[in-house]
Design a protein around this motif. Sequence first.
Motif, mmCIF file in Angstrom:
data_model
loop_
_atom_site.group_PDB
_atom_site.id
_atom_site.type_symbol
_atom_site.label_atom_id
_atom_site.label_comp_id
_atom_site.label_asym_id
_atom_site.label_seq_id
_atom_site.Cartn_x
_atom_site.Cartn_y
_atom_site.Cartn_z
ATOM 1 N N THR A 1 0.855 -1.184 0.000
ATOM 2 C CA THR A 1 0.000 0.000 0.000
ATOM 3 C C THR A 1 0.894 1.238 0.000
ATOM 4 O O THR A 1 1.819 1.343 0.790
ATOM 5 N N VAL A 2 0.632 2.147 -0.931
ATOM 6 C CA VAL A 2 1.419 3.376 -1.055
ATOM 7 C C VAL A 2 0.479 4.558 -1.267
ATOM 8 O O VAL A 2 -0.680 4.392 -1.608
ATOM 9 N N VAL A 3 1.004 5.757 -1.039
ATOM 10 C CA VAL A 3 0.249 6.980 -1.301
ATOM 11 C C VAL A 3 0.773 7.565 -2.606
ATOM 12 O O VAL A 3 1.946 7.908 -2.727
ATOM 13 N N GLU A 4 -0.110 7.676 -3.577
ATOM 14 C CA GLU A 4 0.234 8.224 -4.876
ATOM 15 C C GLU A 4 -0.097 9.714 -4.854
ATOM 16 O O GLU A 4 -1.211 10.107 -4.531
ATOM 17 N N VAL A 5 0.881 10.556 -5.165
ATOM 18 C CA VAL A 5 0.660 11.996 -5.199
ATOM 19 C C VAL A 5 0.522 12.415 -6.654
ATOM 20 O O VAL A 5 1.431 12.216 -7.455
ATOM 21 N N CYS A 6 -0.635 12.958 -6.997
ATOM 22 C CA CYS A 6 -0.908 13.403 -8.363
ATOM 23 C C CYS A 6 -0.604 14.896 -8.451
ATOM 24 O O CYS A 6 -1.325 15.707 -7.886
ATOM 25 N N ASN A 7 0.463 15.225 -9.149
ATOM 26 C CA ASN A 7 0.851 16.626 -9.253
ATOM 27 C C ASN A 7 0.075 17.365 -10.328
ATOM 28 O O ASN A 7 0.026 18.576 -10.337
ATOM 29 N N ILE A 8 -0.519 16.628 -11.246
ATOM 30 C CA ILE A 8 -1.329 17.250 -12.287
ATOM 31 C C ILE A 8 -2.757 16.799 -12.048
ATOM 32 O O ILE A 8 -3.065 15.614 -12.090
ATOM 33 N N ASN A 9 -3.645 17.737 -11.789
ATOM 34 C CA ASN A 9 -5.045 17.418 -11.541
ATOM 35 C C ASN A 9 -5.890 18.047 -12.644
ATOM 36 O O ASN A 9 -5.831 19.252 -12.859
ATOM 37 N N PHE A 10 -6.655 17.228 -13.330
ATOM 38 C CA PHE A 10 -7.524 17.721 -14.371
ATOM 39 C C PHE A 10 -8.891 18.022 -13.768
ATOM 40 O O PHE A 10 -9.387 17.262 -12.946
ATOM 41 N N GLU A 11 -9.475 19.118 -14.199
ATOM 42 C CA GLU A 11 -10.779 19.484 -13.661
ATOM 43 C C GLU A 11 -11.855 18.549 -14.187
ATOM 44 O O GLU A 11 -12.727 18.113 -13.474
ATOM 45 N N ASP A 12 -11.794 18.235 -15.466
ATOM 46 C CA ASP A 12 -12.799 17.376 -16.080
ATOM 47 C C ASP A 12 -12.112 16.277 -16.878
ATOM 48 O O ASP A 12 -10.957 16.398 -17.258
ATOM 49 N N ASP A 13 -12.857 15.219 -17.155
ATOM 50 C CA ASP A 13 -12.346 14.166 -18.024
ATOM 51 C C ASP A 13 -12.236 14.709 -19.442
ATOM 52 O O ASP A 13 -12.928 15.654 -19.817
ATOM 53 N N LEU A 14 -11.376 14.074 -20.229
ATOM 54 C CA LEU A 14 -11.283 14.457 -21.636
ATOM 55 C C LEU A 14 -12.507 13.941 -22.372
ATOM 56 O O LEU A 14 -12.924 12.797 -22.187
#
Length: 121
Positions: free
Chosen positions: A35-48
Motif C-alpha cells: 500500500t502506497v500513497v500516490e501523489v498526483c501533481n497534475i489534476n484535471f478538472e474534467d475528463d477528456l
Amino acid sequence: MVPIIEFISGEKFGSIEKKVLKGKELITQSTIGDTVVEVCNINFEDDLAPEEIEQILAKPNPEASAVKLFENMGMRYGFEEVYRAEENHTHKLHRAVSDVLRALPTLSPDVLAKNLDILPS
C-alpha cells in the motif's frame, strides 16, 4: 538566475516560496502489492471528451500521443482502473480508454528504432 546566485552566495533572495496547491493523494498499491500513497501533481478538472481524445490522436504522431494519454490516464485513475474500464462496457471511462488503447503502438525494437517519440520523456 536567482537559484544560481543563491547557491553561489549561500544567501536567500526574494520572498519565501509559497505552495499554491497540494497535489491530490490517492491510496493505491505498488507493483509488488504494498500500500502506497500516490501523489498526483497534475489534476484535471474534467475528463477528456471523446472529441478531445480524437483531436490529440490526430496530431502528427498519434502513437506518441497515445502513449502520453495512456500514461496520464494511468497516473490519474490508476492503471488497474484503466484496465477495468476497458473490460467493462458500462464504465464511464470505457470509450476513452478503448480509443487510447487502440491507438497505442506495437512495442518492438523495430518500431521503437523508427519512432523514438513513442518513449516517454
